[in-house]
Enzyme design. Structure first.
Site, PDB file in Angstrom:
ATOM      1  N   GLY A 147       0.971  -1.202  -0.010  1.00  0.00           N
ATOM      2  CA  GLY A 147       0.009  -0.016  -0.025  1.00  0.00           C
ATOM      3  C   GLY A 147       0.888   1.165  -0.084  1.00  0.00           C
ATOM      4  O   GLY A 147       2.171   1.238  -0.382  1.00  0.00           O
ATOM      5  N   ASN A 148       0.245   2.330   0.280  1.00  0.00           N
ATOM      6  CA  ASN A 148       1.161   3.566   0.289  1.00  0.00           C
ATOM      7  C   ASN A 148       0.442   4.482   1.526  1.00  0.00           C
ATOM      8  O   ASN A 148      -0.769   4.371   2.027  1.00  0.00           O
ATOM      9  CB  ASN A 148       1.045   4.397  -1.048  1.00  0.00           C
ATOM     10  CG  ASN A 148      -0.065   4.688  -1.588  1.00  0.00           C
ATOM     11  OD1 ASN A 148      -0.883   5.636  -1.086  1.00  0.00           O
ATOM     12  ND2 ASN A 148      -0.647   3.967  -2.717  1.00  0.00           N
TER      13      ASN A 148
END
Ligand code: C5P
Length: 219
Positions: free
Chosen positions: A29-30
């Site tokens: 993810g980020n």
């Protein structure tokens, strides 16, 4: 009316990060919070638009009677949601931080700890914005760019490649801009390479500037 200039418009907006599964408990993810996209969705709704918000995993609240929110996780799910709605959209804004790559073969069982190294093969995700930019009949298109160097040059190239009508540039070099924080500093680039620069301000105010620029171009 002049208070609700977007009353008859349908606006689609992507926001937040995407989560790309590795196994049932892990993902890539980020740090996108979804705050900028949520602020734009609320601003569009406050100007009378019917808003379709396609949101990656985010706890940000976006309650408004004119906002129809679809929660998704992965880039592929976001792509599918966008394409199920884009044909009936007047304005599409792509503020999501979409993962460029996903694990090629997500597995059904939790990966066990074994050897000292673990290799996960990644494959490219579809570029959602570019896929809409390439359509013959398309909405007014707004993209985002986060650049760390040669900002304007890269932004002009991105606007052309993805065929956006407006491109919102935020520079990572600016304090008070980008992920997690409540403020942002942007510049907006149009098709003729005109650049409008804005001061650092709360994301709710940045959203007003972006929506003002859209209204100037489409009405
Ligand atoms: O190429 P880059 O990721 O810098 O482009 C950013 C813009 O493209 C943003 O508007 C982002 O939401 C959009 N994008 C997308 N799908 C991707 C990657 C980026 O819609 N797979």
């Amino acid at each position: 009316s002049s208070k609700l200039p977007l009353k008859d418009k349908v606006c689609l907006i992507t926001a937040g990060p995407t989560y790309e599964p590795i196994d049932p408990v892990r993902f890539i993810g980020n740090h996108s919070s979804g705050k900028m996209g949520a602020a734009i969705a609320l601003e569009l709704a406050n100007r009378g638009a019917s808003v379709k918000l396609i949101m990656g995993p985010s706890h940000v609240k976006t309650d408004h009677e004119l906002i129809d929110r679809v929660d998704v996780k992965s880039a592929q799910q976001m792509y599918d949601a966008v394409h199920s709605m884009v044909a009936t959209t007047d304005v599409a804004i792509f503020s999501a931080a979409v993962a460029d790559y996903r694990p090629a073969n997500p597995v059904d069982q939790k990966i066990k700890k074994k050897s000292n190294t673990l290799t996960i093969e990644l494959v490219k995700n579809p570029d959602i914005l570019a896929s809409v930019g390439a359509m013959t009949q398309k909405p007014f298109l707004v993209g985002f760019a986060l650049e760390t160097e040669n900002e304007l040059e890269h932004a002009f190239a991105k606007a052309e490649k993805k065929q956006t009508d407006l491109l919102v540039l935020n520079s990572m070099r600016d304090k008070g801009a980008g992920f997690g924080v409540d403020t942002n500093k942007i510049a907006i680039i149009d098709k003729n390479k005109n650049v409008s620069r804005f001061e650092t301000k709360p994301k709710t105010e940045v959203a007003k500037d972006i929506v003002d620029e859209i209204i100037k171009k489409i009405l």
